[in-house]
Enzyme design. Structure first.
Site, short mmCIF file in Angstrom:
data_model
loop_
_atom_site.label_atom_id
_atom_site.label_comp_id
_atom_site.label_asym_id
_atom_site.label_seq_id
_atom_site.Cartn_x
_atom_site.Cartn_y
_atom_site.Cartn_z
CG ASP A 1 -1.89 1.15 1.21
OD1 ASP A 1 -1.67 2.15 1.92
OD2 ASP A 1 -2.90 1.06 0.48
CG ASN B 1 -3.80 11.04 -6.19
OD1 ASN B 1 -2.98 11.15 -7.08
ND2 ASN B 1 -4.54 9.96 -6.04
CG ASP C 1 -3.33 8.40 -12.93
OD1 ASP C 1 -3.80 7.94 -11.87
OD2 ASP C 1 -4.03 8.88 -13.84
CD GLU D 1 -4.45 4.06 -1.91
OE1 GLU D 1 -4.70 4.44 -0.77
OE2 GLU D 1 -5.26 4.13 -2.86
#
Length: 321
Positions: free
Chosen positions: A198, A206, A215, A241
């Site tokens: 993770d 983000n 991304d 993620e």
């Protein structure tokens, strides 16, 4: 369809009809004398849901879309030119033709009823040979179309098992393959390890840098995982993620070493080497689990998830079992 009249009065002859090649043409003309000749307008479908009939194109052109009744739309379209026929399978099966047949342009057809078609086959070896040759060609063409469909289906199946952003296997692949890998490991008595990964504080990443950069970070992390595994291992995007690595024939000790190495490489990953102001390095938590003696794929994922939670509790950017 518009009735023109009997074949004897149509002005057409049997000389150029493929079904009667090398046959007794005079006998064939006599047998076909009372058969109907019909005219079909451009675009008009040819459908007879009750009777089996053989249609021979005298002029114009037909288009046959095989399996048209089933909604197939993969290019299985044949053109039937003057002298060629359609409906042979229906006559042989004594069943209505289910292929979608329509006139490409104004077309005239010779209509041969099923009973007469069988009489022609029974009384002429040449007609029987021509029909066998034609059916052999049609079967070869159908087999070629089937192989193309199978290859296309396999292509789309493989496409559906990969994550479009990272190129890793996706959750659908995991649901299909992990039970098989677990079954093989238990049958062979070999170890099976699972790494749950993770990315740390990814929502904040983000929010700070934008989703396009997020991304790019996911792709960079995916590359770290994929490039750090053996050819026999599998890298998966589990969702969001969260990534996974499935490690067949891998003990707990070896799996922990792999996770440590991947964790280090994750810290060293560079998103954009050419940026004037480099972005923060990405880090990740790793949860390591191995298949228990009586475990299954669900318990394996749960164990890896629990280990991942412990890694987060320990301060992130680390490995836990």
């Amino acid at each position: 369809m518009k009735l023109i009249g009997p074949f004897r009065d149509s002005g057409y002859t049997v000389d150029n009809l493929a079904l009667f090649r090398d046959a007794d043409l005079a006998a064939a003309a006599l047998a076909l004398a009372d058969c109907e000749v019909v005219q079909v307008a451009a675009g008009e479908p040819i459908a007879d849901p009750v009777r089996a009939r053989l249609y021979i194109v005298l002029s114009g052109m037909l288009e046959v879309e095989t399996d048209g009744h089933a909604g197939s739309a993969d290019g299985g379209v044949n053109r039937i030119m003057p002298g060629e026929s359609v409906g042979e399978q229906s006559v042989l099966d004594d069943a209505a033709n289910l292929d979608a047949v329509r006139a490409v342009e104004e077309t005239r057809l010779l209509v041969i009823e099923s009973k007469l078609a069988w009489e022609l086959i029974d009384h002429s070896n040449a007609v029987a040979r021509n029909l066998l040759r034609l059916m052999s060609f049609r079967i070869r063409a159908a087999n070629a179309l089937l192989r193309r469909r199978q290859k296309l289906g396999e292509f789309y199946r493989q496409l559906s098992l990969n994550d479009t952003l990272t190129g890793l296997y996706n959750r659908a692949w995991l649901a299909d393959m992990l039970p098989k890998l677990v079954g093989r490991a238990r049958a062979q008595g070999s170890p099976l390890a699972l790494l749950m990964v993770d990315l740390d504080n990814f929502k904040k990443f983000n929010d700070t840098h934008g989703h396009l950069v997020g991304d790019a970070a996911l792709c960079a992390a995916a590359n770290v995982i994929r490039d750090g595994l053996r050819p026999s291992d599998f890298a998966v995007r589990y969702g969001g993620e969260e990534l996974m690595a499935v490690l067949p024939e891998t003990t707990a000790e070896l799996a922990h070493m792999v996770a440590d190495r991947l964790c280090q490489r994750m810290r060293e990953a560079v998103l954009f080497p050419d940026m004037r102001v480099p972005l923060p390095h990405i880090t990740a938590c790793f949860g390591v689990a191995v298949l228990g003696p009586d475990g299954d794929e669900i318990s394996l994922i749960e164990a890896a998830d629990a280990a991942l939670y412990r890694a987060k509790e320990a301060g992130r950017n680390c490995v836990s079992m």
